[in-house]
Design a protein around this motif. Structure first.
Motif, PDB file in Angstrom:
ATOM      1  N   GLY A  92       0.814  -1.223   0.000  1.00 37.00           N
ATOM      2  CA  GLY A  92       0.000   0.000   0.000  1.00 37.00           C
ATOM      3  C   GLY A  92       0.840   1.262   0.000  1.00 37.00           C
ATOM      4  O   GLY A  92       0.336   2.344  -0.240  1.00 37.00           O
ATOM      5  N   SER A  93       2.136   1.116   0.294  1.00 33.97           N
ATOM      6  CA  SER A  93       2.966   2.321   0.340  1.00 33.97           C
ATOM      7  C   SER A  93       3.661   2.523  -0.991  1.00 33.97           C
ATOM      8  O   SER A  93       3.879   1.573  -1.737  1.00 33.97           O
ATOM      9  CB  SER A  93       4.019   2.183   1.438  1.00 33.97           C
ATOM     10  N   HIS A  94       3.948   3.742  -1.320  1.00 36.98           N
ATOM     11  CA  HIS A  94       4.859   4.025  -2.418  1.00 36.98           C
ATOM     12  C   HIS A  94       5.571   5.316  -2.045  1.00 36.98           C
ATOM     13  O   HIS A  94       4.977   6.205  -1.433  1.00 36.98           O
ATOM     14  CB  HIS A  94       4.202   4.111  -3.800  1.00 36.98           C
ATOM     15  N   PRO A  95       6.831   5.427  -2.385  1.00 37.03           N
ATOM     16  CA  PRO A  95       7.640   6.487  -1.782  1.00 37.03           C
ATOM     17  C   PRO A  95       7.424   7.871  -2.392  1.00 37.03           C
ATOM     18  O   PRO A  95       8.367   8.548  -2.746  1.00 37.03           O
ATOM     19  CB  PRO A  95       9.072   5.990  -2.021  1.00 37.03           C
ATOM     20  N   ILE A  96       6.161   8.316  -2.469  1.00 38.75           N
ATOM     21  CA  ILE A  96       5.922   9.619  -3.090  1.00 38.75           C
ATOM     22  C   ILE A  96       6.461  10.780  -2.251  1.00 38.75           C
ATOM     23  O   ILE A  96       6.635  11.873  -2.751  1.00 38.75           O
ATOM     24  CB  ILE A  96       4.424   9.881  -3.377  1.00 38.75           C
ATOM     25  N   GLY A  97       6.704  10.510  -0.961  1.00 39.65           N
ATOM     26  CA  GLY A  97       7.145  11.608  -0.097  1.00 39.65           C
ATOM     27  C   GLY A  97       8.650  11.657   0.101  1.00 39.65           C
ATOM     28  O   GLY A  97       9.145  12.443   0.910  1.00 39.65           O
ATOM     29  N   LYS A  98       9.353  10.823  -0.620  1.00 42.50           N
ATOM     30  CA  LYS A  98      10.794  10.722  -0.401  1.00 42.50           C
ATOM     31  C   LYS A  98      11.470  12.091  -0.529  1.00 42.50           C
ATOM     32  O   LYS A  98      11.220  12.823  -1.468  1.00 42.50           O
ATOM     33  CB  LYS A  98      11.394   9.742  -1.398  1.00 42.50           C
ATOM     34  N   ILE A 136       0.390   8.047   7.924  1.00 42.64           N
ATOM     35  CA  ILE A 136       0.263   7.863   6.480  1.00 42.64           C
ATOM     36  C   ILE A 136       1.403   8.561   5.748  1.00 42.64           C
ATOM     37  O   ILE A 136       1.983   8.009   4.808  1.00 42.64           O
ATOM     38  CB  ILE A 136      -1.127   8.338   5.990  1.00 42.64           C
ATOM     39  N   HIS A 137       1.760   9.740   6.203  1.00 45.63           N
ATOM     40  CA  HIS A 137       2.906  10.416   5.571  1.00 45.63           C
ATOM     41  C   HIS A 137       4.180   9.570   5.698  1.00 45.63           C
ATOM     42  O   HIS A 137       4.930   9.426   4.743  1.00 45.63           O
ATOM     43  CB  HIS A 137       3.129  11.790   6.202  1.00 45.63           C
ATOM     44  N   LYS A 138       4.386   9.038   6.894  1.00 43.64           N
ATOM     45  CA  LYS A 138       5.586   8.201   7.080  1.00 43.64           C
ATOM     46  C   LYS A 138       5.543   7.003   6.145  1.00 43.64           C
ATOM     47  O   LYS A 138       6.539   6.639   5.519  1.00 43.64           O
ATOM     48  CB  LYS A 138       5.682   7.688   8.526  1.00 43.64           C
ATOM     49  N   PHE A 139       4.374   6.400   6.069  1.00 42.86           N
ATOM     50  CA  PHE A 139       4.183   5.208   5.228  1.00 42.86           C
ATOM     51  C   PHE A 139       4.512   5.538   3.768  1.00 42.86           C
ATOM     52  O   PHE A 139       5.024   4.703   3.031  1.00 42.86           O
ATOM     53  CB  PHE A 139       2.716   4.792   5.366  1.00 42.86           C
ATOM     54  N   SER A 177      -4.919   8.671  -1.473  1.00 45.68           N
ATOM     55  CA  SER A 177      -5.961   9.684  -1.628  1.00 45.68           C
ATOM     56  C   SER A 177      -6.323  10.355  -0.304  1.00 45.68           C
ATOM     57  O   SER A 177      -6.856  11.451  -0.293  1.00 45.68           O
ATOM     58  CB  SER A 177      -7.199   9.106  -2.308  1.00 45.68           C
ATOM     59  N   VAL A 178      -6.006   9.709   0.820  1.00 40.30           N
ATOM     60  CA  VAL A 178      -6.254  10.367   2.111  1.00 40.30           C
ATOM     61  C   VAL A 178      -5.501  11.696   2.157  1.00 40.30           C
ATOM     62  O   VAL A 178      -5.979  12.683   2.717  1.00 40.30           O
ATOM     63  CB  VAL A 178      -5.811   9.474   3.296  1.00 40.30           C
ATOM     64  N   LEU A 179      -4.333  11.715   1.536  1.00 42.61           N
ATOM     65  CA  LEU A 179      -3.521  12.930   1.614  1.00 42.61           C
ATOM     66  C   LEU A 179      -3.933  14.000   0.601  1.00 42.61           C
ATOM     67  O   LEU A 179      -3.437  15.117   0.671  1.00 42.61           O
ATOM     68  CB  LEU A 179      -2.032  12.596   1.459  1.00 42.61           C
ATOM     69  N   HIS A 180      -4.840  13.674  -0.310  1.00 43.08           N
ATOM     70  CA  HIS A 180      -5.279  14.726  -1.236  1.00 43.08           C
ATOM     71  C   HIS A 180      -5.961  15.843  -0.487  1.00 43.08           C
ATOM     72  O   HIS A 180      -5.717  17.007  -0.721  1.00 43.08           O
ATOM     73  CB  HIS A 180      -6.244  14.175  -2.296  1.00 43.08           C
ATOM     74  N   ASP A 181      -6.873  15.444   0.420  1.00 41.60           N
ATOM     75  CA  ASP A 181      -7.455  16.517   1.236  1.00 41.60           C
ATOM     76  C   ASP A 181      -7.437  16.184   2.721  1.00 41.60           C
ATOM     77  O   ASP A 181      -8.250  16.675   3.474  1.00 41.60           O
ATOM     78  CB  ASP A 181      -8.834  16.963   0.732  1.00 41.60           C
ATOM     79  N   TYR A 182      -6.464  15.390   3.075  1.00 38.76           N
ATOM     80  CA  TYR A 182      -6.200  15.121   4.488  1.00 38.76           C
ATOM     81  C   TYR A 182      -7.438  14.611   5.213  1.00 38.76           C
ATOM     82  O   TYR A 182      -7.801  15.123   6.265  1.00 38.76           O
ATOM     83  CB  TYR A 182      -5.631  16.369   5.176  1.00 38.76           C
ATOM     84  N   LYS A 183      -8.077  13.596   4.608  1.00 40.58           N
ATOM     85  CA  LYS A 183      -9.283  13.060   5.226  1.00 40.58           C
ATOM     86  C   LYS A 183      -9.151  11.564   5.517  1.00 40.58           C
ATOM     87  O   LYS A 183      -9.392  10.726   4.641  1.00 40.58           O
ATOM     88  CB  LYS A 183     -10.477  13.303   4.309  1.00 40.58           C
ATOM     89  N   PRO A 184      -8.793  11.229   6.751  1.00 37.58           N
ATOM     90  CA  PRO A 184      -8.613   9.816   7.098  1.00 37.58           C
ATOM     91  C   PRO A 184      -9.889   8.988   6.990  1.00 37.58           C
ATOM     92  O   PRO A 184      -9.814   7.769   6.903  1.00 37.58           O
ATOM     93  CB  PRO A 184      -8.130   9.855   8.553  1.00 37.58           C
ATOM     94  N   HIS A 185     -11.057   9.625   6.978  1.00 42.65           N
ATOM     95  CA  HIS A 185     -12.279   8.800   6.931  1.00 42.65           C
ATOM     96  C   HIS A 185     -12.360   8.030   5.612  1.00 42.65           C
ATOM     97  O   HIS A 185     -13.047   7.019   5.537  1.00 42.65           O
ATOM     98  CB  HIS A 185     -13.547   9.638   7.154  1.00 42.65           C
ATOM     99  N   ILE A 186     -11.644   8.485   4.597  1.00 43.10           N
ATOM    100  CA  ILE A 186     -11.629   7.743   3.332  1.00 43.10           C
ATOM    101  C   ILE A 186     -11.047   6.341   3.577  1.00 43.10           C
ATOM    102  O   ILE A 186     -11.554   5.347   3.066  1.00 43.10           O
ATOM    103  CB  ILE A 186     -10.799   8.510   2.286  1.00 43.10           C
TER     104      ILE A 186
END
Ligand code: ARG
Length: 559
Positions: free
Chosen positions: A100-106, A140-143, A491-500
């Protein structure tokens, strides 16, 4: 590359430009993905139906697709099911905890300011929102490969300390303070607030005490240190229980010696003015001005936030700073971010992640009026109730106390995180203590059910099982649900909504349970099918565990 991307590539080759958006058709009979052609009518100067028909002809035969058909204005893609199943399940078995992770935040750093209780007041249930939203966003950011700095910007400075110091000077009792610091300080605060309404002079006295504190008066400082230390240790006890760790507890007091340069700078840049003894920065439009210093020279919450911005930019060089703070502070952040911009900070990096108000059925919570529900009380009750249920239904369970803790806390976290953060949240005990239906414990239970199947199978999950035998509808739907997990997380990080993510985990649980009821796993017709189903079961278990973990919720193996 997943199937979505592969189809995107195919369409690009046919000259489709821009972002390619694939939909999932409402009925499985219409295929796995659909590409709507309406937006292309202009570009191709043709009717969408004709464009769809053309595309189908041009795409022709593709190895990973069973077929491609035009249905009105849509191109519908039917992927090769066995290939898709193979790709999804192999990915999970290979990636395990990192599925589920991919290093988009590297290489990117993100500061998350969350939880932020105030010293002198207890950690209440109204802190749940900031705490669990902030914590899941941090996870999620760390992930996703970001470097995360989790800051608990505690409220340990400000005029409310004037109130506490003044109240303590009048009625203080060190023994009582030591015995129960949080409740004692809260009682002083409540008492003072009540007296203040009758006698406005108390307001001035409190201001004077805060002034003494800001001026470094040793007696005021000594008392303040004592209040802060006692309080912080009780906050930390709760965080430990929630298994939430912060990188920093640098709160408002931490920046008290860093405000000077901000004042100098606003003056030097000529963006501030004196107004009735206050130092203010005017805003555009009809927004009220941002007050940096009060008429008695006391610093403000806004000034401290500006000093904190400078410190964070200098220290962490962040790509983004998120403020997970209730909606009531929207104006505050608009003002602070506007002043930050005037001071030359890139305020596109600053973002207020606001959330709705936590209400009681009979109205607003209010610390001042003593109308508050303690976080620890909610946790205790949830855990107690779960312990009773375990005692009833599964008295032989190993490690009962720990599981009760995990499930009780899971229920409370999930009850909050399953809602869109924008909406107000009405607190009720029933809502927090619900363990059935769409709840955290239901997801945890589904995970434990998968674990139990794997345990009872008494055989290793064979990673090279022949997956082409997984042909049942509920098997395939579980596979496609699992396939979505990486996209959901991102997609949770698109608008910072963990309920997704929470809502997805409920759907995944439903889907797993459907599979579980439809398809015998351990008693499958033959070895091949059993092995393939065990692998599918293990993959679902893994995704549930990863997803719950991102929400800060434990996945006990048995419950
Ligand atoms: N302690 C504040 C409060 O309880 C929230 C702090 C939010 N963070 C910030 N950087 N201002 O209202």
């Amino acid at each position: 590359m997943d199937f979505r991307e592969k189809i995107g590539e195919l369409l690009k080759k046919q000259g489709i430009q821009g972002d390619i958006v694939l939909e999932v058709p409402p009925q499985p009979e219409l295929g796995d993905f659909a590409f709507p052609c309406f937006p292309l009518a202009k570009q191709f100067k043709k009717a969408p139906n004709a464009i769809a028909a053309d595309l189908v002809l041009k795409i022709g035969k593709v190895d990973f697709l069973e077929k491609v058909v035009a249905t009105g204005p849509y191109v519908n893609f039917f992927v090769d099911k066995p290939k898709r199943t193979e790709a999804v399940l192999r990915d999970i078995t290979k990636r395990k905890d990192t599925f589920g992770s991919h290093p988009i935040g590297k290489g990117k750093t993100i500061v998350i300011d969350y939880s932020q209780p105030n010293v002198g007041k207890p950690l209440g249930i109204h802190h749940l929102g900031s705490t669990v939203i902030g914590h899941s966003l941090a996870n999620i950011h760390k992930f996703l490969g970001y470097n995360v700095v989790g800051v608990n910007y505690i409220g340990d400075w400000g005029t409310q300390f004037g109130v506490l110091l003044s109240a303590y000077a009048k009625w203080g009792d060190e023994k009582k303070l030591q015995a129960d610091p949080v409740n004692y300080l809260l009682s002083l605060y409540v008492k003072y607030s009540a007296e203040e309404e009758k006698d406005p002079a108390l307001h001035e006295e409190a201001k004077a005490w805060f002034k003494r504190l800001e001026d470094g008066d040793p007696h005021a400082t000594k008392l303040w240190t004592m209040f802060r230390d006692y309080n912080l240790s009780t906050f930390k006890r709760v965080y430990k229980r929630l298994e939430i760790e912060f990188d920093s507890f640098n709160g408002e007091a931490f920046v008290r010696d860093k405000m000077g340069p901000i004042i100098d700078d606003v003056k030097k840049k000529g963006i501030s003015e004196e107004d009735q003894g206050m130092l203010i920065v005017r805003m555009e439009g009809d927004l009220p001005p941002c007050i940096l210093r009060k008429s008695d020279e006391a610093s403000t919450y806004a000034l401290r936030d500006l000093a904190a911005i400078k410190y964070r930019f200098d220290t962490y060089k962040p790509d983004k700073v998120l403020y997970v703070v209730a909606q009531q502070q929207t104006l505050h952040f608009i003002q602070v971010f506007a002043v930050a911009k005037k001071l030359g900070f890139d305020n596109d990096k600053l973002e207020h992640i606001s959330f709705g108000m936590m209400r009681l059925p009979d109205g607003k919570m209010s610390t001042r009026k003593g109308k508050i529900i303690f976080m620890e009380d909610v946790l205790d009750r949830a855990v107690e109730d779960v312990a009773k249920i375990i005692q009833d239904k599964n008295p032989e369970l190993k490690d009962k106390a720990r599981v009760a803790e995990q499930v009780g806390i899971g229920a409370v976290f999930f009850a909050y995180l399953m809602n869109d953060r924008i909406k107000d949240f009405e607190f009720s005990w029933d809502r927090m203590l619900d363990f059935e239906g769409d709840t955290g414990p239901y997801v945890q239970y589904t995970h434990a059910r998968a674990c139990s199947v794997l345990r009872k199978a008494k055989e290793e999950v064979s990673v090279d099982a022949n997956l082409s035998v997984l042909n049942a509808k509920s098997e395939y739907e579980l596979v496609t649900m699992l396939e979505r997990f990486p996209d959901i997380v991102a997609s949770v990080l698109h608008d910072y909504k963990p309920h997704i993510l929470s809502q997805y985990l409920l759907r995944l649980s439903h889907q797993f349970n459907e599979f579980y009821h439809d398809c015998p796993i351990i008693t499958a017709e033959n070895d091949e099918l059993r092995k393939a189903r065990l692998l599918l079961c293990d993959c679902a278990r893994q995704a549930l565990q990863n997803g719950l973990g991102l929400l800060g919720i434990a996945s006990p193996q048995e419950m």
